[in-house]
Write a protein that holds these residues in place. Structure first.
Motif, short mmCIF file in Angstrom:
data_model
loop_
_atom_site.label_atom_id
_atom_site.label_comp_id
_atom_site.label_asym_id
_atom_site.label_seq_id
_atom_site.Cartn_x
_atom_site.Cartn_y
_atom_site.Cartn_z
N ARG A 32 0.83 -1.21 0.00
CA ARG A 32 0.00 0.00 0.00
C ARG A 32 0.86 1.26 0.00
O ARG A 32 0.55 2.23 -0.70
CB ARG A 32 -0.92 -0.01 1.22
N ARG A 35 2.36 1.71 -3.44
CA ARG A 35 1.35 2.21 -4.38
C ARG A 35 1.11 3.70 -4.17
O ARG A 35 0.99 4.46 -5.14
CB ARG A 35 0.03 1.45 -4.19
N LEU A 36 1.03 4.12 -2.92
CA LEU A 36 0.80 5.53 -2.62
C LEU A 36 1.98 6.37 -3.12
O LEU A 36 1.78 7.47 -3.67
CB LEU A 36 0.60 5.73 -1.12
N THR A 92 -5.22 5.94 -13.84
CA THR A 92 -4.62 4.99 -12.90
C THR A 92 -4.92 3.54 -13.28
O THR A 92 -4.11 2.66 -13.04
CB THR A 92 -5.15 5.27 -11.48
N GLU A 132 -6.42 10.31 -3.54
CA GLU A 132 -5.46 9.22 -3.35
C GLU A 132 -6.15 7.95 -2.85
O GLU A 132 -5.75 6.83 -3.20
CB GLU A 132 -4.36 9.66 -2.40
N SER A 133 -7.19 8.12 -2.03
CA SER A 133 -7.97 6.94 -1.59
C SER A 133 -8.62 6.26 -2.80
O SER A 133 -8.64 5.03 -2.89
CB SER A 133 -9.05 7.37 -0.59
N GLN A 135 -7.54 6.50 -5.95
CA GLN A 135 -6.49 5.94 -6.81
C GLN A 135 -5.93 4.64 -6.26
O GLN A 135 -5.53 3.76 -7.03
CB GLN A 135 -5.37 6.97 -7.00
N LYS A 136 -5.89 4.51 -4.93
CA LYS A 136 -5.41 3.25 -4.33
C LYS A 136 -6.35 2.09 -4.67
O LYS A 136 -5.92 0.94 -4.73
CB LYS A 136 -5.26 3.41 -2.82
N GLU A 137 -7.62 2.40 -4.89
CA GLU A 137 -8.55 1.37 -5.36
C GLU A 137 -8.38 1.14 -6.86
O GLU A 137 -8.32 -0.01 -7.32
CB GLU A 137 -10.00 1.79 -5.06
N ARG A 140 -5.64 -1.15 -8.47
CA ARG A 140 -5.82 -2.60 -8.48
C ARG A 140 -6.31 -3.09 -9.83
O ARG A 140 -6.20 -4.28 -10.16
CB ARG A 140 -6.81 -3.01 -7.38
#
Length: 550
Positions: A32, A35-36, A92, A132-133, A135-137, A140
């Protein structure tokens, strides 16, 4: 003593499980964090990766949705669309990338939709934590296998074999023999034939299932991410998304029955000893083939739900891409004006040219004729106007300080090649392209025609005569024509219909200097022979050229 050992083993087992859990959790946290870091590092910058356009363009070809306009292959080639896309794409996920590609080749006409997309981009740009929350999804879905979700939007995914319905009789025979074998064990011998047949069918079906080895797992991931996204960033019409997630819940549940491995052969199945008996049951009762065709039928009837979730994720990712593009470049929001032969751009520049010279252009009642020598900037300027007109109607973003224009359909003729394999000459290609533009001029739509050197492939007299006639025709109604030419004679023939502009160069210290600035009026100087002289051509050639010119 025995109880003590048991306690010791249990304690050791607990410690091992705890350590494994902590290790797994540590790996997840590191992933994580990585990725961030990637998300933050890439913000406002073009991607540094290979672009698989044979997969990126799939959504555009299968979506089936008709938009206001579709860029022609000629225009795509003229503006170096694929290089442009590589610069513009800041998505993304692979879904977002495919969605953005389709959006860019199909300029829209609904300014309200474009403004809403722009407002979403501004919202996400102003809230880094939320963005960013999200984009973190989305990251994937950055696996290349996600490209294949679009294959599930086709009308017919897989044809049933003609003998499919006989499989129900096959299962009835197997169940009957199994049931009677408890009373008559000899019947187990008769099971050999249907079991062998079922085994052949089971592994034959593996090849069908492998067609979906990339798309099914990624669709499941899309459904899961859509569920999480609804909590993080609810949609404006949540009912549609929630209904689509619910419609596809049975697919998500039943698709886990299929054993979708990359190779899918017998050795792979047998190597998984823990699943051997499960696989045996699947063979006996043909579970996988029934499940596969059930899922196929379900997807064919629920294609709209797949499309809804795809668009939901694609639109969010596209908004983030626009925000990132704006963060890394000097841009403006366009202003759409009422229909009329009018266009105004201030400090307009080409996004792919480093330190590009910025230019202004105003169209007011007339079209534009540009003269100038080679390398002076004419063709680049034409591409710049076309690119920004397209981006205004796709990303609501222009590379300029100000860009005001009507909603237009964009057509061009800048780069033309001989079709040697088809036996077509350069001039014949020009004739075909011009014929298509003439048809568009009849359509009643307001068009932007960008042309570079009309009819270069024929003699001077006929070129000028034909170019004048065609340019007058294309200029009809509210169409806007921006054309460049070396034929200064056209300036006199078209000055009632076209405003005249030019690019020019200067000669200083025996060197050519281009400022690449567009200037009002017709070109009054000719430096062609002077350029030959600076290039070291023999004096007798220069003298004769000057004599013939005068």
């Amino acid at each position: 003593m025995i109880s003590y050992n048991i306690i010791l083993y249990l304690a050791a087992g607990f410690v091992i499980v705890l350590l494994a859990f902590l290790y797994a959790r540590s790996r997840v946290n590191r992933l994580r964090k990585k990725r961030l870091e990637m998300i933050r590092e890439s913000w406002g910058k073009p991607k540094n990766e290979a672009f698989l356009f044979d997969r990126i363009d799939k959504y555009a070809s299968v979506s089936g949705e008709k938009e206001f306009h579709q860029l022609s292959n000629q225009t795509i080639d003229d503006i170096d669309f694929y290089r442009l896309f590589e610069f513009l794409d800041r998505t993304t996920s692979r879904i977002g990338q495919q969605f953005l590609f389709r959006k860019l080749i199909q300029p829209g006409s609904n300014s309200d939709d474009l403004k809403r997309l722009s407002e979403r981009a501004d919202e996400l740009n102003g809230n880094a934590s939320l963005r960013e929350s999200i984009q973190k999804e989305l990251i994937r879905l950055n696996n290349n296998n996600a490209y294949y979700i679009t294959s599930l939007m086709e009308d017919k995914l897989l044809e049933k074999p003609v003998w499919f319905n006989y499989l129900f009789l096959d299962i009835l025979v197997v169940v009957t023999l199994l049931g009677l074998s408890f009373r008559f064990p000899i019947l187990l011998l008769f099971l050999i034939i249907p079991v062998i047949i079922n085994m052949i069918i089971h592994y034959w079906n593996k090849s069908n299932a492998m067609r979906f080895v990339k798309s099914f797992p990624q669709l499941n991931l899309l459904i899961s991410i859509s569920e999480r996204m609804m909590k993080i960033y609810p949609n404006q019409n949540p009912g549609d998304i929630e209904k689509s997630i619910k419609d596809l819940s049975s697919f998500k549940r039943n698709s886990t029955i299929l054993n979708l491995t990359q190779t899918g052969d017998i050795r792979d199945d047998l190597s998984q000893i823990g699943l051997y008996f499960v696989e045996l049951i699947k063979i006996f009762f043909l579970v996988e083939i029934f499940t596969l065709f059930y899922l196929i039928r379900e997807l064919e009837t629920k294609k709209s739900s797949v499309t809804t979730l795809y668009r939901y994720i694609g639109e969010i990712d596209t908004a983030i891409s626009i925000a990132s593009l704006r963060a890394g470049s000097k841009t403006c929001r366009p202003t759409f004006i009422n229909n009329g032969k009018s266009l105004r751009a201030v400090s307009l520049y080409h996004p792919l040219i480093v330190n590009c010279v910025e230019n202004n252009i105003t169209v007011n009642g007339k079209s534009v004729l540009i003269t100038g020598s080679n390398m002076s900037g004419k063709t680049t300027f034409l591409r710049t106007v076309m690119i920004n007109s397209i981006l205004a109607q796709t990303l609501y973003t222009c590379f300029a300080e100000e860009f005001n224009a009507p909603i237009l359909k964009q057509f061009s003729s800048i780069r033309i090649d001989d079709s040697l394999l088809e036996g077509k000459s350069y001039y014949y290609e020009e004739v075909n392209i011009m014929a298509s533009l003439i048809e568009e001029a009849k359509s009643g739509n307001q068009n932007l025609f960008i042309l570079d050197e009309v009819f270069k492939g024929t003699n001077t007299v006929e070129r000028i005569a034909s170019a004048k006639a065609i340019l007058s025709y294309l200029n009809g109604g509210n169409n806007i024509v921006i054309v460049s030419t070396h034929d200064i004679e056209l300036s006199a023939l078209l000055n009632q219909e076209y405003d005249l502009y030019h690019f020019t160069e200067t000669i200083e210290d025996q060197q050519l200097h281009f400022d690449h600035m567009i200037k009002p009026g017709s070109l009054t100087t000719r430096n062609g022979i002077r350029i030959l002289e600076l290039s070291g051509y023999p004096k007798e050639i220069i003298d004769e050229a000057k004599r013939l010119s005068s």
